[in-house]
Design an enzyme around this catalytic site. Structure first.
Site, mmCIF file in Angstrom:
data_model
loop_
_atom_site.group_PDB
_atom_site.id
_atom_site.type_symbol
_atom_site.label_atom_id
_atom_site.label_comp_id
_atom_site.label_asym_id
_atom_site.label_seq_id
_atom_site.Cartn_x
_atom_site.Cartn_y
_atom_site.Cartn_z
ATOM 1 N N ARG A 147 40.183 -14.073 84.657
ATOM 2 C CA ARG A 147 39.617 -14.781 83.506
ATOM 3 C C ARG A 147 40.185 -14.247 82.191
ATOM 4 O O ARG A 147 40.221 -14.956 81.191
ATOM 5 C CB ARG A 147 38.089 -14.713 83.538
ATOM 6 C CG ARG A 147 37.486 -15.556 84.660
ATOM 7 C CD ARG A 147 35.996 -15.312 84.815
ATOM 8 N NE ARG A 147 35.683 -13.945 85.168
ATOM 9 C CZ ARG A 147 35.654 -13.473 86.425
ATOM 10 N NH1 ARG A 147 35.882 -14.287 87.428
ATOM 11 N NH2 ARG A 147 35.396 -12.215 86.661
ATOM 12 N N GLU A 176 32.234 -2.492 88.595
ATOM 13 C CA GLU A 176 30.773 -2.530 88.729
ATOM 14 C C GLU A 176 30.417 -2.774 90.198
ATOM 15 O O GLU A 176 29.408 -2.309 90.684
ATOM 16 C CB GLU A 176 30.198 -3.644 87.840
ATOM 17 C CG GLU A 176 28.687 -3.583 87.704
ATOM 18 C CD GLU A 176 28.102 -4.789 86.993
ATOM 19 O OE1 GLU A 176 28.869 -5.679 86.593
ATOM 20 O OE2 GLU A 176 26.874 -4.832 86.861
#
Ligand code: AMP
Length: 172
Positions: free
Chosen positions: A60, A97
């Site tokens: 992205r 994460e």
């Protein structure tokens, strides 16, 4: 307008794994006026700052990075997952994460002294961006700022990127 941008981002619970609330910017990007506004807001921040290159982080970050580079009249450089770039690369490994991964950049992508903005959709723990900062720095690039659409503040990714300047349009 920032509120409108924020409201257009979709929350997807438990993606890509349980416990992660995924901030999906595709719902922002597909709206012409919102996408343009997002790029303009980032672009205005760096116009006149002598930016040579925008480094976009797969995947992205390519969308954000390429649009921002075009706005600034800068070049765009791709940082990709391992094995995707065809020429000689430098590699950095980092903690995400939700997992561990590596990123690569072409060895000739950045010349010493070039001024670079690092762009991605989202700052979470900062592991990804830190790996890119290390790559750019090792290659002799000067980081003007790391720029994100979204920052998840409670994960304190910004601290991991110190002393690199960090900017985000939208915070959660
Ligand atoms: P981190 O390295 O922890 O800062 O993670 C940042 C990278 O992982 C970015 O490239 C994001 O696209 C992706 N990412 C991490 N957490 C999320 C999330 N909650 N929603 C959307 N993307 C995320």
């Amino acid at each position: 307008m920032l509120e409108e941008l924020k409201n257009s981002i979709r929350n997807v619970p438990n993606f890509p794994k349980k416990g992660i609330l995924f901030k999906d910017i595709t719902t922002l990007c597909k709206e012409p006026a919102l996408f343009q506004r997002m790029v303009d807001l980032l672009g205005h921040r760096y116009i006149g700052k002598g930016v040579d290159l925008v480094v976009g982080i797969e995947a992205r970050g390519f969308v954000v990075g390429a649009a921002l580079a075009y706005k600034l009249g800068a070049g765009v450089v791709l940082v990709r997952k391992p094995g995707k770039l065809p020429h000689l690369t430098h590699k950095a490994t980092y903690t995400l994460e939700y997992g561990k991964d590596s990123l690569e950049i072409h060895q000739d992508a950045i010349r010493k002294g070039q001024r670079v903005v690092v762009a991605d959709d989202l700052l979470a723990t900062g592991g990804t961006a830190k790996a890119v900062i290390d790559l750019v720095s090792q290659m002799g690039g000067t980081i003007v700022e790391c720029s994100f659409i979204v920052e998840l503040e409670e994960l304190k990714g910004r601290e991991k990127l110190t002393p690199c300047p960090v900017f985000s349009l939208i915070q959660y």
